[in-house]
Scaffold this motif. Structure first.
Motif, PDB file in Angstrom:
ATOM      1  N   HIS A 272       0.822  -1.205   0.000  1.00 47.94           N
ATOM      2  CA  HIS A 272       0.000   0.000   0.000  1.00 47.94           C
ATOM      3  C   HIS A 272       0.862   1.264   0.000  1.00 47.94           C
ATOM      4  CE1 HIS A 272      -3.584  -2.375   0.435  1.00 47.94           C
ATOM      5  NE2 HIS A 272      -4.327  -1.281   0.551  1.00 47.94           N
ATOM      6  N   LEU A 273       1.923   1.255   0.769  1.00 51.85           N
ATOM      7  CA  LEU A 273       2.813   2.420   0.777  1.00 51.85           C
ATOM      8  C   LEU A 273       3.438   2.624  -0.594  1.00 51.85           C
ATOM      9  CD1 LEU A 273       4.604   2.095   4.236  1.00 51.85           C
ATOM     10  CD2 LEU A 273       3.149   3.984   3.496  1.00 51.85           C
ATOM     11  N   TYR A 274       3.875   1.535  -1.215  1.00 53.77           N
ATOM     12  CA  TYR A 274       4.482   1.654  -2.548  1.00 53.77           C
ATOM     13  C   TYR A 274       3.465   2.200  -3.551  1.00 53.77           C
ATOM     14  CZ  TYR A 274       6.574   0.640  -7.027  1.00 53.77           C
ATOM     15  OH  TYR A 274       7.067   0.773  -8.306  1.00 53.77           O
ATOM     16  N   ASN A 275       2.229   1.680  -3.500  1.00 52.27           N
ATOM     17  CA  ASN A 275       1.205   2.137  -4.447  1.00 52.27           C
ATOM     18  C   ASN A 275       0.905   3.624  -4.264  1.00 52.27           C
ATOM     19  OD1 ASN A 275       0.915  -0.385  -5.591  1.00 52.27           O
ATOM     20  ND2 ASN A 275      -0.775  -0.989  -4.263  1.00 52.27           N
ATOM     21  N   ILE A 276       0.876   4.060  -3.009  1.00 53.05           N
ATOM     22  CA  ILE A 276       0.616   5.477  -2.722  1.00 53.05           C
ATOM     23  C   ILE A 276       1.750   6.341  -3.275  1.00 53.05           C
ATOM     24  CG2 ILE A 276       0.463   7.208  -0.882  1.00 53.05           C
ATOM     25  CD1 ILE A 276      -0.961   4.999   0.791  1.00 53.05           C
ATOM     26  N   PHE A 277       2.995   5.955  -2.932  1.00 56.82           N
ATOM     27  CA  PHE A 277       4.153   6.714  -3.395  1.00 56.82           C
ATOM     28  C   PHE A 277       4.220   6.719  -4.917  1.00 56.82           C
ATOM     29  CE2 PHE A 277       6.567   5.527   0.743  1.00 56.82           C
ATOM     30  CZ  PHE A 277       5.757   6.401   1.444  1.00 56.82           C
ATOM     31  N   ASN A 278       4.045   5.543  -5.510  1.00 58.53           N
ATOM     32  CA  ASN A 278       4.173   5.404  -6.958  1.00 58.53           C
ATOM     33  C   ASN A 278       3.120   6.236  -7.688  1.00 58.53           C
ATOM     34  OD1 ASN A 278       5.512   4.066  -9.238  1.00 58.53           O
ATOM     35  ND2 ASN A 278       3.557   3.038  -9.554  1.00 58.53           N
ATOM     36  N   PHE A 279       1.866   6.171  -7.239  1.00 58.64           N
ATOM     37  CA  PHE A 279       0.791   6.922  -7.879  1.00 58.64           C
ATOM     38  C   PHE A 279       1.057   8.415  -7.816  1.00 58.64           C
ATOM     39  CE2 PHE A 279      -3.088   9.398  -7.755  1.00 58.64           C
ATOM     40  CZ  PHE A 279      -3.829   8.900  -8.818  1.00 58.64           C
ATOM     41  N   ARG A 280       1.442   8.898  -6.644  1.00 62.01           N
ATOM     42  CA  ARG A 280       1.647  10.333  -6.486  1.00 62.01           C
ATOM     43  C   ARG A 280       2.829  10.810  -7.326  1.00 62.01           C
ATOM     44  NH1 ARG A 280      -1.214  13.036  -2.809  1.00 62.01           N
ATOM     45  NH2 ARG A 280       0.327  14.714  -2.855  1.00 62.01           N
ATOM     46  N   MET A 281       3.883  10.049  -7.365  1.00 65.97           N
ATOM     47  CA  MET A 281       5.052  10.472  -8.120  1.00 65.97           C
ATOM     48  C   MET A 281       4.798  10.423  -9.631  1.00 65.97           C
ATOM     49  SD  MET A 281       8.093   8.936  -5.716  1.00 65.97           S
ATOM     50  CE  MET A 281       8.383   9.699  -4.105  1.00 65.97           C
ATOM     51  N   LEU A 282       4.036   9.425 -10.084  1.00 67.65           N
ATOM     52  CA  LEU A 282       3.677   9.366 -11.505  1.00 67.65           C
ATOM     53  C   LEU A 282       2.731  10.506 -11.875  1.00 67.65           C
ATOM     54  CD1 LEU A 282       3.126   5.533 -12.062  1.00 67.65           C
ATOM     55  CD2 LEU A 282       5.007   6.933 -12.925  1.00 67.65           C
ATOM     56  N   SER A 283       1.960  10.978 -10.889  1.00 68.13           N
ATOM     57  CA  SER A 283       0.998  12.062 -11.123  1.00 68.13           C
ATOM     58  C   SER A 283       1.597  13.430 -10.818  1.00 68.13           C
ATOM     59  CB  SER A 283      -0.250  11.852 -10.259  1.00 68.13           C
ATOM     60  OG  SER A 283      -0.843  10.590 -10.494  1.00 68.13           O
ATOM     61  N   ASP A 284       2.894  13.476 -10.487  1.00 62.69           N
ATOM     62  CA  ASP A 284       3.563  14.733 -10.131  1.00 62.69           C
ATOM     63  C   ASP A 284       2.907  15.412  -8.936  1.00 62.69           C
ATOM     64  OD1 ASP A 284       5.576  14.627 -12.062  1.00 62.69           O
ATOM     65  OD2 ASP A 284       4.248  15.469 -13.586  1.00 62.69           O
ATOM     66  N   LYS A 285       2.438  14.609  -7.999  1.00 62.26           N
ATOM     67  CA  LYS A 285       1.857  15.144  -6.766  1.00 62.26           C
ATOM     68  C   LYS A 285       2.897  14.997  -5.657  1.00 62.26           C
ATOM     69  CE  LYS A 285      -2.991  14.162  -7.800  1.00 62.26           C
ATOM     70  NZ  LYS A 285      -3.480  15.533  -7.616  1.00 62.26           N
ATOM     71  N   PRO A 286       3.259  16.093  -4.991  1.00 60.76           N
ATOM     72  CA  PRO A 286       4.353  16.035  -4.017  1.00 60.76           C
ATOM     73  C   PRO A 286       4.035  15.222  -2.764  1.00 60.76           C
ATOM     74  CG  PRO A 286       3.266  18.160  -3.935  1.00 60.76           C
ATOM     75  CD  PRO A 286       2.700  17.442  -5.128  1.00 60.76           C
ATOM     76  N   ILE A 287       5.062  14.609  -2.256  1.00 64.03           N
ATOM     77  CA  ILE A 287       4.984  13.867  -1.007  1.00 64.03           C
ATOM     78  C   ILE A 287       6.253  14.155  -0.214  1.00 64.03           C
ATOM     79  CG2 ILE A 287       5.944  11.804  -2.118  1.00 64.03           C
ATOM     80  CD1 ILE A 287       4.331  10.117  -0.158  1.00 64.03           C
ATOM     81  N   ILE A 288       6.119  14.347   1.074  1.00 67.11           N
ATOM     82  CA  ILE A 288       7.277  14.536   1.955  1.00 67.11           C
ATOM     83  C   ILE A 288       7.359  13.317   2.863  1.00 67.11           C
ATOM     84  CG2 ILE A 288       8.305  15.921   3.793  1.00 67.11           C
ATOM     85  CD1 ILE A 288       6.957  18.367   2.617  1.00 67.11           C
ATOM     86  N   ILE A 289       8.499  12.658   2.839  1.00 69.63           N
ATOM     87  CA  ILE A 289       8.707  11.441   3.624  1.00 69.63           C
ATOM     88  C   ILE A 289       9.795  11.696   4.650  1.00 69.63           C
ATOM     89  CG2 ILE A 289       9.330   8.992   3.527  1.00 69.63           C
ATOM     90  CD1 ILE A 289       8.534   9.169   0.488  1.00 69.63           C
ATOM     91  N   ASN A 290       9.510  11.385   5.888  1.00 65.98           N
ATOM     92  CA  ASN A 290      10.492  11.508   6.964  1.00 65.98           C
ATOM     93  C   ASN A 290      10.852  10.119   7.480  1.00 65.98           C
ATOM     94  OD1 ASN A 290      10.163  14.263   6.765  1.00 65.98           O
ATOM     95  ND2 ASN A 290       8.710  14.387   8.463  1.00 65.98           N
ATOM     96  N   THR A 291      12.117   9.884   7.650  1.00 62.26           N
ATOM     97  CA  THR A 291      12.539   8.588   8.180  1.00 62.26           C
ATOM     98  C   THR A 291      13.814   8.726   8.997  1.00 62.26           C
ATOM     99  OG1 THR A 291      13.109   6.292   7.600  1.00 62.26           O
ATOM    100  CG2 THR A 291      13.830   8.020   6.075  1.00 62.26           C
ATOM    101  N   ASN A 292      13.944   7.886  10.002  1.00 62.67           N
ATOM    102  CA  ASN A 292      15.167   7.834  10.811  1.00 62.67           C
ATOM    103  C   ASN A 292      16.151   6.822  10.232  1.00 62.67           C
ATOM    104  OD1 ASN A 292      13.820   9.558  12.579  1.00 62.67           O
ATOM    105  ND2 ASN A 292      13.100   7.879  13.867  1.00 62.67           N
ATOM    106  N   LEU A 293      15.750   6.126   9.183  1.00 63.26           N
ATOM    107  CA  LEU A 293      16.557   5.038   8.635  1.00 63.26           C
ATOM    108  C   LEU A 293      17.461   5.507   7.496  1.00 63.26           C
ATOM    109  CD1 LEU A 293      13.782   2.283   8.473  1.00 63.26           C
ATOM    110  CD2 LEU A 293      15.342   2.804  10.358  1.00 63.26           C
ATOM    111  N   THR A 294      18.536   4.776   7.303  1.00 63.36           N
ATOM    112  CA  THR A 294      19.429   5.036   6.171  1.00 63.36           C
ATOM    113  C   THR A 294      18.846   4.372   4.929  1.00 63.36           C
ATOM    114  OG1 THR A 294      20.688   3.002   6.534  1.00 63.36           O
ATOM    115  CG2 THR A 294      21.413   4.990   7.726  1.00 63.36           C
ATOM    116  N   MET A 295      19.388   4.677   3.780  1.00 66.57           N
ATOM    117  CA  MET A 295      18.916   4.064   2.546  1.00 66.57           C
ATOM    118  C   MET A 295      19.100   2.551   2.593  1.00 66.57           C
ATOM    119  SD  MET A 295      17.741   6.672   1.038  1.00 66.57           S
ATOM    120  CE  MET A 295      17.287   5.972  -0.532  1.00 66.57           C
TER     121      MET A 295
END
Length: 329
Positions: A272-295
């Motif tokens: 679900h997270l991937y689908n949300i991120f993927n849809f928004r990025m393909l639609s040029d809709k901005p998303i801000i992601i915060n994480t404490n983890l490294t790549m």
């Protein structure tokens, strides 16, 4: 797009309030004009009575066509006199008309188009606003602004491995975020904020959210754990709320996901997270992601494709320094 009943009711109520206010203001304006120009009230009443006279002429028989022409001419003469009065006193001819927020639908939320009743854009915008407010009800949006962010908690000593000190580095990030907020639009770039806890990721992302909301954009903020918990609960209980939430996550102007990687990891959450991120990025809709983890840690939890999609389509901001929450105590 599906919304909960409470969102529809809230949106309809707000549009109704707009319409009522416009009509109430128009009545106040009419009274003020009549007080200033008594003749205007006499003319308005004469024009209003014209329809009654017309009905009587039809019912009374006789030469209806001649009588109707006479009434029409009288009515036009009265209207011209009234318009002349308005102009002489500095009023527009439509001074008595309500000033609706949306002239297209007159704040009803709907208008006729080729014989069909269709939803107005103002209703769609109001639904987005109300849905975002519902999702953000428990979010600390009002607690974080650019004015309340202090760089003084970051060390000014240069880090030999980085060639720059936390203070100077974070000053650049602060400036970037502030400029981003000032120029924000529905097609702004996405941002990936990463770094240890207590370095200001949540604060700056919420500061951006506040500025975007002031501009009238629909913003949703949610921590990854609470968001996925709500989505899973709604999904597996076959609730209509699930579709409403997912639609809003896809369609809102700005989506902020905090603490990515701290949610309970399941196939459901990852997909679900991937689908949300993927849809928004393909639609040029901005998303801000915060994480404490490294790549590397993100790849261990999710998939290379998942992390590649995020890192390849978002501006990466690395937060450095020591936990400022501890230093504030």
């Amino acid at each position: 797009m599906g919304y909960s009943n409470s969102v529809y009711k809230t949106a309809a109520s707000r549009l109704s309030e707009r319409r009522t206010k416009a009509q109430r203001d128009a009545e106040k304006c009419k009274k003020a004009v009549y007080s200033q120009i008594p003749r205007a009230q006499e003319l308005s009443q004469a024009i209003s009575s014209a329809s009654i006279k017309a009905a009587r002429a039809v019912l009374g028989g006789g030469n209806v066509a001649d009588e109707m022409k006479k009434l029409r001419d009288e009515n036009l003469a009265l209207q011209r006199e009234l318009n002349d009065l308005f102009r002489k006193n500095g009023y527009p001819e439509d001074v008595f008309e309500p000033r609706y927020f949306c002239a297209k639908c007159e704040d009803t939320g709907y208008f006729e188009n080729n014989g069909k009743t269709v939803a107005c854009q103002c209703l769609k915008n109001m639904l987005v606003t109300c849905a975002c407010e519902e999702l953000n009800r428990t979010a600390p949006l009002s607690l974080s602004t650019f004015d309340s962010f202090s760089l003084e908690y970051y060390d000014k000593q240069v880090d030999a491995s980085l060639g720059i000190g936390p203070y100077e580095h974070m000053k650049k990030i602060f400036t970037y975020c502030k400029n981003y907020a000032e120029s924000f639009n529905a097609n702004s770039e996405s941002i990936l904020m990463k770094g240890a806890t207590g370095l200001g990721k949540t604060h700056l992302s919420l500061a951006i959210a506040n500025e975007a909301i002031k501009k009238g954009f629909g913003v949703i903020y949610a921590s990854a754990p609470s968001l996925m918990s709500r989505l899973e609960k709604s999904h597996f209980s076959n609730s209509n709320d699930s579709e409403s939430i997912e639609n809003m996550l896809l369609e809102c102007d700005l989506l902020i996901i905090d603490d990515l990687g701290t949610e309970f990891h399941t196939n459901f959450s990852t997909s679900h997270l991937y689908n949300i991120f993927n849809f928004r990025m393909l639609s040029d809709k901005p998303i801000i992601i915060n994480t404490n983890l490294t790549m590397r840690e993100l790849k261990d939890i999710y998939t290379d494709r998942f992390v590649s999609r995020i890192s390849g389509n978002a501006q990466k901001l690395d937060f450095i320094g020591r936990d400022i929450r501890i230093r504030k105590k």
